[in-house]
Design a protein around this motif. Sequence first.
Motif, short mmCIF file in Angstrom:
data_model
loop_
_atom_site.label_atom_id
_atom_site.label_comp_id
_atom_site.label_asym_id
_atom_site.label_seq_id
_atom_site.Cartn_x
_atom_site.Cartn_y
_atom_site.Cartn_z
N ILE A 248 0.87 -1.18 0.00
CA ILE A 248 0.00 0.00 0.00
C ILE A 248 0.91 1.22 0.00
O ILE A 248 1.43 1.63 1.04
CB ILE A 248 -0.95 0.02 1.21
N GLY A 249 1.13 1.79 -1.17
CA GLY A 249 2.09 2.88 -1.30
C GLY A 249 3.48 2.39 -0.95
O GLY A 249 3.96 1.41 -1.51
N HIS A 250 4.12 3.08 -0.02
CA HIS A 250 5.47 2.67 0.38
C HIS A 250 5.44 1.79 1.63
O HIS A 250 6.49 1.51 2.22
CB HIS A 250 6.32 3.91 0.66
N MET A 251 4.27 1.32 2.02
CA MET A 251 4.12 0.46 3.19
C MET A 251 3.65 -0.94 2.77
O MET A 251 3.32 -1.17 1.61
CB MET A 251 3.14 1.08 4.19
N GLU A 252 3.60 -1.83 3.73
CA GLU A 252 3.26 -3.22 3.45
C GLU A 252 2.37 -3.77 4.56
O GLU A 252 2.50 -3.41 5.73
CB GLU A 252 4.54 -4.06 3.35
N THR A 253 1.42 -4.62 4.18
CA THR A 253 0.53 -5.24 5.15
C THR A 253 0.14 -6.63 4.63
O THR A 253 0.76 -7.15 3.71
CB THR A 253 -0.72 -4.37 5.38
#
Length: 409
Positions: A248-253
């Motif tokens: 998600i954008g520059h993040m991760e989940t």
Amino acid sequence: MPSAENAGPSPNPPGGRPPFITRVILSDYRSIRACDVTLGPLTFLVGPNGSGKSNFMDALRFVTDALRSSLEHALRDRGGINELTYRGSPPLSRFGIRIDFNLPPKTLGSYSLCIGELEDYGDYIVLEENCAVGDALFRVREGILIDSPSQVAPPASKDRLYLVNAAGLPEFRAAFDALSNMGFYNLHSDQLRALHTPEKGERLARDGSNLPSVLERIEKQEGPTKQRIEEYLRAIVPGLEGVSALRIGHMETLEFQQWIAGMASAASMSPSAMSDGTLRALGILVALFQTRVEPRIQLVGIEEPEVALHPAAAGVLRDALRDASQYAQVIVTSHSPELLDDPSIQGDEILSVLAEQGSSLIAPVDAETRSALKDRLYTVGELLKANQLSPDRQAVPQADQLKLWEHDT
């Protein structure tokens, strides 16, 4: 839609591998005055809350942390050396750890250290540190190299572990890699729900915070590891179809696929919509099976894996633990009769832990109990319920009997 009666995949071991750590000796570490035990491919540390199970696990994790980061950081992260030395009667100012190990294919070795507290409050010194790998050996005492590993050896220091320097020598590299990459887990569901910055995912973090990165790395590897994780997860969580890492954008989940009544296909669900038990189950399975894609992780320790899981899932979790122990050594702390209620768990897989007058006794169960388990007269879970799983007191060493070093007499 998968059936709720799915009992999970049948373990399909490739023949198994010898345990990495064969023996652990602890001297005056936290509540553990003296401990000398052997470990197998799968070991359950069983005892009530506050008995010292976590202290045993933390001693091994201390070695990993001190090698992976620094000795100073490992001590500071635990509140300083004065929080690690035995505070019973009499209180002591040093602690010792010895680990005997078996490196693939068949190289025996040992690593031992003794850390002391100086008169200045909170300061410390490496009193002695030994490492033997096959015929290679080094021994350091208070910053002085007693036995050198080579003709041109790295310098020693009073406040740093020498194995970090010796890892530059080929004889000690494998031992350093194995000891510094042991994985120990106490998973937090809030960390599993949060967004995180992507990373390499080479080893699952202790709290599971980098789980999406590790799962993504597993997904990219050839082989059945991801499928294996999802099979066990579906058996634990009926209606769950699968799980993947999601950017998600520059993040991760994480992104879960869950069957919902009335829908023709599985719906995408975020971690915030999943129960604590589902998230912990996924974290435990990734911790266990990451070893298939990261061979440097030769040991995985998990504290109370049954927490937040329905008792009906205990059998699937137990199968996963045994399955994973064919690829890497597994150590588990537990006080769950459901997890241990199976005749496949034998006496030599149990270390009983008991707190007595502020001191932790850690030892195998006695010969009579082992015989009863072997003959399947009882299960470990049944004995635990009946409070009949005490350590064999004759197997608990006296403090002056411990031998941290090969040259002890």
